[in-house]
Write an enzyme that holds these catalytic residues in place. Sequence first.
Site, PDB file in Angstrom:
ATOM      1  N   ILE A 112       0.921  -1.163  -0.063  1.00 44.80           N
ATOM      2  CA  ILE A 112      -0.018  -0.011  -0.095  1.00 44.80           C
ATOM      3  C   ILE A 112       0.834   1.255   0.173  1.00 44.80           C
ATOM      4  O   ILE A 112       2.084   1.244   0.506  1.00 44.80           O
ATOM      5  CB  ILE A 112      -0.931  -0.134   1.176  1.00 44.80           C
ATOM      6  N   CYS A 113       0.543   2.472  -0.708  1.00 44.00           N
ATOM      7  CA  CYS A 113       1.184   3.462  -0.712  1.00 44.00           C
ATOM      8  C   CYS A 113       0.946   4.279   0.716  1.00 44.00           C
ATOM      9  O   CYS A 113      -0.140   4.601   0.988  1.00 44.00           O
ATOM     10  CB  CYS A 113       0.684   4.383  -1.877  1.00 44.00           C
ATOM     11  N   LEU A 114       2.132   4.408   1.262  1.00 45.08           N
ATOM     12  CA  LEU A 114       2.115   5.236   2.524  1.00 45.08           C
ATOM     13  C   LEU A 114       3.028   6.654   2.309  1.00 45.08           C
ATOM     14  O   LEU A 114       3.247   7.158   3.376  1.00 45.08           O
ATOM     15  CB  LEU A 114       2.342   4.487   3.712  1.00 45.08           C
TER      16      LEU A 114
END
Length: 164
Positions: free
Chosen positions: A115-117
């Site tokens: 996931i993009c964090l």
Amino acid sequence: MVDECTRKTLSNIPLLQTRAGPRDKDLWVQRLKEEYQALIKYVQNNKESGSDWFRLESNKEGTRWFGKCWYMHNLLKYEFDVEFDIPVTYPTTAPEIALPELDGKTAKMYRGGKICLTDHFKPLWARNVPKFGIAHAMALGLAPWLAVEIPDLIEKGIVTYKDK
């Protein structure tokens, strides 16, 4: 920028003290104890507030984590596998949390279902080394990502409910 609910959640997760990663042998054992204590407290708090949403376990060394997370939408429970490895530069580098079955289903995800964090969570993590740990990554990284992405993926028909 942080809402009151998030602030309250964060204040109830113990901060960690040991600055150690997987290469630090004895110090890593101490760090893992702190990680488990923070995770246990976070899960207990979630259960007490009726917002239980994940289960995690690790390999014996504490370097590979896996489990399940779920998101409730319109009274239906959407469940996903979750996994991540502890980077060798941990805790300076945050773990990259992955939901492999969603790989390629949203732009806010990297190869392998990570996931993009980058924009929101990683700068916060960097300012809080070594105080933040796995529980903080779940609370401030994965939880908000699920809250934004899963309803959108459901509405687009990309994620569908699986009756068990």
